[in-house]
Design a protein around this motif. Sequence first.
Motif, PDB file in Angstrom:
ATOM      1  N   LEU A   9     -16.550  -9.237  53.703  1.00 43.99           N
ATOM      2  CA  LEU A   9     -16.555  -9.423  55.149  1.00 43.99           C
ATOM      3  C   LEU A   9     -17.764 -10.236  55.586  1.00 43.99           C
ATOM      4  O   LEU A   9     -17.658 -11.146  56.420  1.00 43.99           O
ATOM      5  CB  LEU A   9     -16.544  -8.070  55.855  1.00 43.99           C
ATOM      6  CG  LEU A   9     -16.636  -8.101  57.386  1.00 43.99           C
ATOM      7  CD1 LEU A   9     -15.441  -8.842  57.979  1.00 43.99           C
ATOM      8  CD2 LEU A   9     -16.715  -6.677  57.945  1.00 43.99           C
ATOM      9  N   SER A  10     -18.916  -9.931  55.019  1.00 40.58           N
ATOM     10  CA  SER A  10     -20.132 -10.667  55.377  1.00 40.58           C
ATOM     11  C   SER A  10     -20.026 -12.133  54.973  1.00 40.58           C
ATOM     12  O   SER A  10     -20.379 -13.033  55.746  1.00 40.58           O
ATOM     13  CB  SER A  10     -21.342 -10.021  54.700  1.00 40.58           C
ATOM     14  OG  SER A  10     -22.525 -10.742  54.988  1.00 40.58           O
ATOM     15  N   VAL A  15     -19.113 -17.830  56.670  1.00 36.93           N
ATOM     16  CA  VAL A  15     -18.450 -19.135  56.561  1.00 36.93           C
ATOM     17  C   VAL A  15     -17.815 -19.533  57.890  1.00 36.93           C
ATOM     18  O   VAL A  15     -17.938 -20.683  58.344  1.00 36.93           O
ATOM     19  CB  VAL A  15     -17.399 -19.105  55.441  1.00 36.93           C
ATOM     20  CG1 VAL A  15     -16.570 -20.386  55.448  1.00 36.93           C
ATOM     21  CG2 VAL A  15     -18.060 -18.914  54.082  1.00 36.93           C
ATOM     22  N   VAL A  16     -17.144 -18.568  58.537  1.00 31.94           N
ATOM     23  CA  VAL A  16     -16.520 -18.866  59.835  1.00 31.94           C
ATOM     24  C   VAL A  16     -17.596 -19.222  60.866  1.00 31.94           C
ATOM     25  O   VAL A  16     -17.425 -20.150  61.676  1.00 31.94           O
ATOM     26  CB  VAL A  16     -15.676 -17.674  60.313  1.00 31.94           C
ATOM     27  CG1 VAL A  16     -15.143 -17.923  61.717  1.00 31.94           C
ATOM     28  CG2 VAL A  16     -14.516 -17.426  59.358  1.00 31.94           C
ATOM     29  N   ALA A  17     -18.719 -18.498  60.838  1.00 37.74           N
ATOM     30  CA  ALA A  17     -19.809 -18.801  61.768  1.00 37.74           C
ATOM     31  C   ALA A  17     -20.338 -20.211  61.539  1.00 37.74           C
ATOM     32  O   ALA A  17     -20.631 -20.943  62.498  1.00 37.74           O
ATOM     33  CB  ALA A  17     -20.934 -17.776  61.608  1.00 37.74           C
ATOM     34  N   SER A  55     -17.937 -17.563  70.558  1.00 36.84           N
ATOM     35  CA  SER A  55     -17.215 -17.118  69.372  1.00 36.84           C
ATOM     36  C   SER A  55     -18.105 -17.184  68.133  1.00 36.84           C
ATOM     37  O   SER A  55     -18.070 -16.285  67.276  1.00 36.84           O
ATOM     38  CB  SER A  55     -15.971 -17.983  69.158  1.00 36.84           C
ATOM     39  OG  SER A  55     -15.101 -17.908  70.276  1.00 36.84           O
ATOM     40  N   ALA A  56     -18.906 -18.230  68.024  1.00 40.41           N
ATOM     41  CA  ALA A  56     -19.800 -18.359  66.876  1.00 40.41           C
ATOM     42  C   ALA A  56     -20.831 -17.228  66.858  1.00 40.41           C
ATOM     43  O   ALA A  56     -21.167 -16.700  65.787  1.00 40.41           O
ATOM     44  CB  ALA A  56     -20.507 -19.714  66.922  1.00 40.41           C
ATOM     45  N   VAL A 155     -16.162 -26.627  52.133  1.00 42.12           N
ATOM     46  CA  VAL A 155     -16.334 -26.321  53.552  1.00 42.12           C
ATOM     47  C   VAL A 155     -17.652 -26.894  54.066  1.00 42.12           C
ATOM     48  O   VAL A 155     -17.709 -27.526  55.136  1.00 42.12           O
ATOM     49  CB  VAL A 155     -16.277 -24.800  53.784  1.00 42.12           C
ATOM     50  CG1 VAL A 155     -16.667 -24.461  55.219  1.00 42.12           C
ATOM     51  CG2 VAL A 155     -14.884 -24.269  53.479  1.00 42.12           C
ATOM     52  N   SER A 156     -18.741 -26.693  53.308  1.00 39.77           N
ATOM     53  CA  SER A 156     -20.037 -27.227  53.723  1.00 39.77           C
ATOM     54  C   SER A 156     -20.011 -28.745  53.793  1.00 39.77           C
ATOM     55  O   SER A 156     -20.591 -29.354  54.712  1.00 39.77           O
ATOM     56  CB  SER A 156     -21.130 -26.754  52.761  1.00 39.77           C
ATOM     57  OG  SER A 156     -21.222 -25.349  52.735  1.00 39.77           O
TER      58      SER A 156
END
Length: 219
Positions: A9-10, A15-17, A55-56, A155-156
Motif C-alpha cells: 500500500l505504501s 507511485v500514485v503520489a 488528490s496528490a 513510470v519515473s
Amino acid sequence: MDSSALWYLSRAAGVVALVLFTAVLVLGIATSGRAGSAVLPRAGVLRLHRSISLSALVFLALHIVSAIADGYVELGVVDVFLPFGSAWDPFWVGLGAVAVDLLLAVTITSLLRRHLPVRLWRGVHLAAYAMWPIAVAHGLGSAGGDGVRPWTLAVSGVCVLAVVGALWRWRLRSDRHPDAVRREQGRLRHDLRPAVVPVDPTPVTSTPVVPLGAGRATR
C-alpha cells in the motif's frame, strides 16, 4: 492489515503520489505560461491544477501513514519531517523528508496567499521545482530496491519526460516564456490601435484667394 499489505500500500500510494505531483507541476508550468484552449481554457487549467494538488496530498498522506504503520522498518513521525535522522536508510528517507518540508512550505503559503506579499509567495512557490526532483530521487533510491524495478523506472521516466517537455514548451523557449508572451501581447495591442492621421492646420483652398477692392466688396 498485515505488514506485507501495508508495504504494498505504501509503495503504490507513493507511485500514485509521484504521478499526481508530476501532473500538478506540469499544469503549474502551463498556467505560468498562460496555456489554454477552446476545450480547456486557462481558468480550467488552473482549477484542474488545484484539484489534482488536493488528490496528490491525499495519496502522499496515505503513503506516509502506511509506511509508519508498517512495522517492518523503524520509521517514526519525526523522520517524516526531520531529514537524514532515520534509523533505516537515512539518506533516501531523508530526501523524502526534504520533499515533504518543501511541500508543506508551498501548501501553507498557497493557503495564505492573499495575506502574503506576491514576491514572498512566488519565491516559496518556486520550491516546487526543487521538491519534485528530490521526490523522484527518493522514490528511485528507497523502497528497499523497488525503485529500480523496470515498471517503476518506466513510470519515473515518463514523469521526467512530461516535466522536461512542459518546461521546454512554456518556460525554456524564448518565444514562449511568459515575459516574451506578455511583450508580444503588448505589441499586438499597440499594432491594433487605430491610426491617428495628423491634420495640417493650414487651410486648403481649391482656388486662389483674390483680394477684392473696396467698391466690389461693398456691392
